[in-house]
Motif scaffolding. Structure first.
Motif, mmCIF file in Angstrom:
data_model
loop_
_atom_site.group_PDB
_atom_site.id
_atom_site.type_symbol
_atom_site.label_atom_id
_atom_site.label_comp_id
_atom_site.label_asym_id
_atom_site.label_seq_id
_atom_site.Cartn_x
_atom_site.Cartn_y
_atom_site.Cartn_z
ATOM 1 N N ALA A 191 99.518 57.930 63.240
ATOM 2 C CA ALA A 191 100.407 57.982 62.082
ATOM 3 C C ALA A 191 99.885 59.022 61.103
ATOM 4 O O ALA A 191 98.891 59.703 61.353
ATOM 5 N N GLU A 192 100.570 59.135 59.982
ATOM 6 C CA GLU A 192 100.195 60.125 58.982
ATOM 7 C C GLU A 192 98.954 59.687 58.213
ATOM 8 O O GLU A 192 98.755 58.501 57.946
ATOM 9 N N VAL A 193 98.137 60.671 57.862
ATOM 10 C CA VAL A 193 96.962 60.447 57.031
ATOM 11 C C VAL A 193 97.088 61.353 55.815
ATOM 12 O O VAL A 193 97.220 62.576 55.956
ATOM 13 N N PRO A 221 100.342 54.300 58.286
ATOM 14 C CA PRO A 221 99.685 55.496 57.759
ATOM 15 C C PRO A 221 98.467 55.138 56.933
ATOM 16 O O PRO A 221 98.292 53.986 56.521
ATOM 17 N N MET A 222 97.627 56.148 56.681
ATOM 18 C CA MET A 222 96.411 55.969 55.898
ATOM 19 C C MET A 222 96.505 56.790 54.617
ATOM 20 O O MET A 222 97.017 57.902 54.624
ATOM 21 N N ILE A 223 95.980 56.233 53.542
ATOM 22 C CA ILE A 223 95.825 56.961 52.286
ATOM 23 C C ILE A 223 94.342 56.952 51.940
ATOM 24 O O ILE A 223 93.725 55.883 51.842
ATOM 25 N N ILE A 269 102.526 55.532 48.911
ATOM 26 C CA ILE A 269 103.002 54.644 49.978
ATOM 27 C C ILE A 269 104.512 54.833 50.149
ATOM 28 O O ILE A 269 105.015 54.954 51.272
ATOM 29 N N ASP A 270 105.231 54.877 49.033
ATOM 30 C CA ASP A 270 106.667 55.157 49.095
ATOM 31 C C ASP A 270 106.925 56.589 49.566
ATOM 32 O O ASP A 270 107.903 56.849 50.272
ATOM 33 N N PHE A 271 106.069 57.495 49.165
ATOM 34 C CA PHE A 271 106.207 58.899 49.568
ATOM 35 C C PHE A 271 106.163 59.045 51.086
ATOM 36 O O PHE A 271 106.866 59.869 51.675
ATOM 37 N N LEU A 272 105.331 58.220 51.725
ATOM 38 C CA LEU A 272 105.218 58.234 53.184
ATOM 39 C C LEU A 272 106.298 57.389 53.855
ATOM 40 O O LEU A 272 106.312 57.287 55.084
ATOM 41 N N ALA A 273 107.169 56.790 53.060
ATOM 42 C CA ALA A 273 108.251 55.948 53.576
ATOM 43 C C ALA A 273 107.695 54.840 54.460
ATOM 44 O O ALA A 273 108.221 54.546 55.535
ATOM 45 N N PRO A 325 99.770 43.479 47.063
ATOM 46 C CA PRO A 325 99.103 43.099 48.325
ATOM 47 C C PRO A 325 100.016 43.183 49.537
ATOM 48 O O PRO A 325 99.531 43.376 50.660
ATOM 49 N N GLU A 326 101.332 43.056 49.325
ATOM 50 C CA GLU A 326 102.254 43.114 50.460
ATOM 51 C C GLU A 326 102.401 44.523 51.022
ATOM 52 O O GLU A 326 102.948 44.696 52.110
ATOM 53 N N ARG A 327 101.890 45.542 50.299
ATOM 54 C CA ARG A 327 102.008 46.933 50.753
ATOM 55 C C ARG A 327 100.750 47.427 51.453
ATOM 56 O O ARG A 327 100.713 48.566 51.918
ATOM 57 N N VAL A 328 99.711 46.606 51.518
ATOM 58 C CA VAL A 328 98.423 47.027 52.081
ATOM 59 C C VAL A 328 98.169 46.272 53.371
ATOM 60 O O VAL A 328 98.059 45.040 53.367
ATOM 61 N N ALA A 329 98.073 47.027 54.475
ATOM 62 C CA ALA A 329 97.818 46.409 55.779
ATOM 63 C C ALA A 329 96.343 46.121 55.995
ATOM 64 O O ALA A 329 95.981 45.140 56.658
ATOM 65 N N ALA A 330 95.463 46.969 55.447
ATOM 66 C CA ALA A 330 94.018 46.790 55.614
ATOM 67 C C ALA A 330 93.303 47.645 54.581
ATOM 68 O O ALA A 330 93.853 48.621 54.048
ATOM 69 N N LEU A 331 92.060 47.268 54.291
ATOM 70 C CA LEU A 331 91.202 48.016 53.374
ATOM 71 C C LEU A 331 89.962 48.481 54.119
ATOM 72 O O LEU A 331 89.329 47.691 54.830
ATOM 73 N N ILE A 332 89.624 49.755 53.950
ATOM 74 C CA ILE A 332 88.382 50.302 54.493
ATOM 75 C C ILE A 332 87.612 50.868 53.311
ATOM 76 O O ILE A 332 88.034 51.847 52.685
#
Length: 483
Positions: A166-168, A139-141, A214-218, A242-249
């Motif tokens: 996925a969810e945005v 998902p994206m935040i 991030i937890d809210f989106l499970a 850092p372990e919760r972030v797949a990528a940064l834009i």
């Protein structure tokens, strides 16, 4: 029975005053002291007075001197009426959501690929499935910049949900959008420092709120997309977990890039210097006592200089602390709040237009989207508290400066900027891309500070290619990694 009091003009010549007093006696009108008595007594209508009008018809009242005959001028800030500010829930959209985090009702919106497909089918538009990114599954935040809100992402949320599969989610950080405004100044003055609630306008609050969503989106991991000042929140959230972030834009990132991308070993050098000084202080008992004394005396100016520098630094820290306290007190005063309102009124709409490459594209719909939060209760005080938090925030003082930590980012990073950005120049994004190892830089032509609003299709296409390269299915299976 209605009474009408005749008001005397502010300045009358003496003959006119005598004429008015004579006329008043002829018409049996009350004098000034009689008016005060009449005001304190109820007026009872009688049969004898029913045929008599007060004042008489032959002495008409002048409407120009009657009170409250002129309409009140409405107070407006950036074209928004300030007479009746409302609760954020009343101003919410049909697709708005609210959740509580640390006592703050945070406004957010969520789109997923299923809801987007349903909306497109209801609108009669065929939805094409994502071509190569169906297995991204992250998902994206979305994190907006200063003065913006969830509205700034409204054009790209659905397309991003399609390409990610996925969810945005986008949420309003405190002091912006429709997230509730809390009076932190009152809460922070209660209790000890350890029991005080977390300042909702601080950077650490936005970082923790991002991790909360991030937890809210499970989700185990998510893709953080930050625009302008929101990029700083995204990067700090990465360093926090850092372990919760797949990528940064990072879109037009308002992160000051270091001038020199090379490693800095200042701390190591200072440690080495201290060790050398300690060794020099050791006096060899076998050596000449004169040489030892001379060595100590030769170091005396250096020691005095270091002591003076520490003293000056301490005084500087004290002055800086006093300056911050004085600035905070001024900003929280009525004069400070009025100053903030004046700045928003004078430069708010101009800043929105200046953020676009072509200001003519900024229509009334865009302006209404950006000025809607000015209808929320206590928006001005919240903006003051946000400014105070930026001045006094000490949560990250114990960590090295961000410019030194950029090289520690190991996740995939995409940087997108406009070639005509007037707020954050493109050259800063170029330096930032060199400071972050392996990052990808994309520059959109004829674009200002808002690529995700001004160049929607091109922005989504750039993000799509980036996600395909990083998370997409391998298109050439015959290429095997070397063993």
């Amino acid at each position: 029975m209605n009474t009408c009091v005749l008001h005397r003009p502010a300045c009358l010549a003496y003959p006119q005053l005598l004429q008015l007093q004579t006329r008043r006696k002829q018409l049996n009108l009350p004098s000034i002291w009689e008016k005060s008595i009449l005001k304190s007594r109820p007026i009872v209508a009688s049969a004898s007075s029913s045929s008599t009008s007060f004042p008489p018809a032959e002495y008409p009242a002048n409407p120009e001197i009657l009170p409250e005959t002129k309409p009140k001028r409405k107070r407006q800030i950036a074209g928004v009426d300030q007479e009746e500010l409302q609760d954020p829930v009343i101003l919410a959209d049909p697709d708005s959501c609210f959740c509580e985090f640390n006592g703050v009702q945070i406004h957010h919106k969520i789109y997923d690929v299923e809801s987007v497909a349903t909306n497109l089918s209801e609108e009669g538009t065929s939805s094409q499935p994502p071509s190569a990114n169906t297995k991204v599954n992250f998902p994206m935040i979305l994190l907006h910049g200063f003065g913006a809100s969830v509205y700034s992402w409204s054009r790209v949320m659905k397309p991003l949900a399609q390409i990610t599969g996925a969810e945005v989610l986008a949420f309003d950080r405190p002091a912006f959008g429709l997230t509730t405004r809390l009076n932190h100044a009152n809460h922070s003055s209660q209790g000890s420092e350890d029991t005080r609630p977390l300042n909702p306008y601080s950077m650490i609050f936005s970082v923790l709120a991002t991790l909360y969503f991030i937890d809210f989106l499970a989700a185990l991991k998510t893709i953080l997309v930050g625009h302008s000042a929101g990029s700083l929140v995204a990067v700090e959230a990465y360093f926090e977990a850092p372990e919760r972030v797949a990528a940064l834009i990072l879109v037009a990132p308002a992160i000051l890039a270091p001038l020199n991308s090379g490693p800095v070993a200042k701390d190591n050098l200072s440690g080495k210097s201290n060790q050398t000084e300690g060794e020099d202080l050791e006096v060899n008992s076998k050596g000449n006592w004169f040489t030892a004394v001379f060595s100590i005396l030769s170091k005396l100016p250096q020691y005095l200089g270091q002591a003076i520098m520490r003293l000056v630094k301490g005084m500087g820290d004290m002055i800086n602390s006093l300056y911050k306290k004085a600035s905070s007190a001024f900003l929280r005063s009525d004069i400070g709040i009025m100053l903030v309102r004046m700045i928003i009124d004078k430069f708010g709409l101009a800043a929105v237009r200046n953020a676009w490459y072509d200001p003519k594209q900024v229509d009334d719909h865009v302006l209404q989207g950006y000025t809607k939060p000015l209808r929320v209760k206590d928006w001005d005080r919240a903006l003051v508290e946000y400014t105070v938090a930026m001045l006094t925030d000490t949560a990250f003082e114990s960590k090295p400066p961000l410019s030194k930590r950029l090289r520690e980012i190991t996740c995939p990073v995409l940087i997108v900027t406009g070639d005509s950005d007037r707020l954050v120049p493109p050259w800063n994004s170029e330096r930032l891309s060199r400071a972050i190892p392996g990052s990808c830089l994309e520059i959109i032509k004829n674009c200002g500070h808002l690529p995700h609003e001004e160049k929607v299709d091109e922005f989504v296409s750039i993000v799509d290619r980036f996600l395909d390269r990083v998370f997409g299915v391998q298109k050439e299976p015959h290429l095997q990694p070397a063993t």
